[in-house]
Design a protein around this motif. Sequence first.
Motif, mmCIF file in Angstrom:
data_model
loop_
_atom_site.group_PDB
_atom_site.id
_atom_site.type_symbol
_atom_site.label_atom_id
_atom_site.label_comp_id
_atom_site.label_asym_id
_atom_site.label_seq_id
_atom_site.Cartn_x
_atom_site.Cartn_y
_atom_site.Cartn_z
ATOM 1 N N LEU A 1 0.647 -1.296 0.023
ATOM 2 C CA LEU A 1 -0.158 0.098 0.054
ATOM 3 C C LEU A 1 0.868 1.291 0.001
ATOM 4 N N LEU A 2 2.076 1.218 0.766
ATOM 5 C CA LEU A 2 2.643 2.564 0.754
ATOM 6 C C LEU A 2 3.295 2.708 -0.395
ATOM 7 N N ARG A 3 3.833 1.400 -1.152
ATOM 8 C CA ARG A 3 4.484 1.730 -2.396
ATOM 9 C C ARG A 3 3.636 2.260 -3.376
ATOM 10 N N ALA A 4 2.597 1.721 -3.252
ATOM 11 C CA ALA A 4 1.259 2.354 -4.406
ATOM 12 C C ALA A 4 1.115 3.779 -4.236
ATOM 13 N N GLU A 5 1.628 4.356 -3.240
ATOM 14 C CA GLU A 5 1.544 5.961 -2.880
ATOM 15 C C GLU A 5 2.806 6.393 -3.184
ATOM 16 N N ASN A 6 3.839 5.609 -3.501
ATOM 17 C CA ASN A 6 5.048 6.055 -4.061
ATOM 18 C C ASN A 6 6.179 6.449 -2.774
ATOM 19 N N VAL A 7 5.694 5.448 -1.912
ATOM 20 C CA VAL A 7 6.453 5.611 -0.520
ATOM 21 C C VAL A 7 7.344 4.410 -0.389
#
Length: 381
Positions: A296-302
């Motif tokens: 989920l974080l990577r989907a938000e560029n984190v």
Amino acid sequence: MGRPSRIERTRLFDRLSWALDNQWLTNNGPLTREFEERVADLAGADNCVVTCNATVALQLLVHAAELTGEVIMPSMTFAATAHAVRWLGLKPVFCDIDPRTGCLDPATVAAAVTPRTSAIVGVHLWGRPCAVDALEKLAADRGLRLFFDAAHAIGCTSQGRPVGRFGDAEVFSFHATKVVNAFEGGAIVTDDSDLAQRVRSLANFGFGLQSPSAAGGTNAKMSEASAAMGLTSLDAFPEVARYNRENYELYRRELGQLPGLSLIDFDPDERQNYQYVIIEIDEQVSGLNRDLLVELLRAENVVAQRYFSPACHQLEPYRSQPEVYLPHTERLAARVVALPTGSTISREDIRRVCNIVRLAVSRGSELTARWHQHVGAGKKA
């Protein structure tokens, strides 16, 4: 996570220009010697030998100490800790951790000692020191060498004493991602002058060895360019550590009361570099597992990291060996996430990350159900 810390570029370029003007670029130059002196001073150690990287530094220690057979270490560490030992023909023996600290549990170490054991390698995980006193007593009682992988722990203390003076020697990392970086580099710090001299000779093809060495030595020297970066990074270290602490405290304020999530804590009475912000996710409470949170974080560029996961004994070439049961290690490795921090991360960045984490954890069961539906639909398609 992992971006290089900010430095004053003018200082770096001045040092590089000085090296170029003096035409001394490697082979234990003035900048390298100055860097060794400053690292030794920070660590409170009598000797420092800098190297091209920390993995080679650990290998030099293994050679210099003439270790054989088995070396006990945690599995909750970067693979380089184990690889450095295995590469030289020794066997890493993985032990479980103290679940409170993530570091070696001395009781499990004691149970793992055999006639083939020659050394213990503790890891100061995320900058939190090992149970130093207990491990030093155990090593002394059993006649074992004791080294510490202190890659995360430069500038940290244990019982008021600086990391760098424990065991027979400790190894620092100055990789680009570390709080002090030399582009790439490592160091061995020790109060044992004979050991330091042997390491220094082995790092320079074995020149100067007073006794034969089957290894003969290698080329592990640090360049003047790396030393220039290391010195400049040391100049910035107090400010970077202060900024990291403020990042950590902001994360704690933003996420500290979230059910099912906890931040690893640090002893307020000890000095820390706060290089890492590590959260632990309890799926039973939050309804959300660690891997889904990372997605989920990577989907938000984190970019968050499973740090360290899988643990070493769950990776090849070690998982093919006889099964090792390390319940505390496996539980922690399955639950931890390293969040973005460092001097290039803004406070607003951190608040945005925390907003995503709060939303995900507060609606963990719903998000997990949606994820399973999505995966199921994908398999049908």
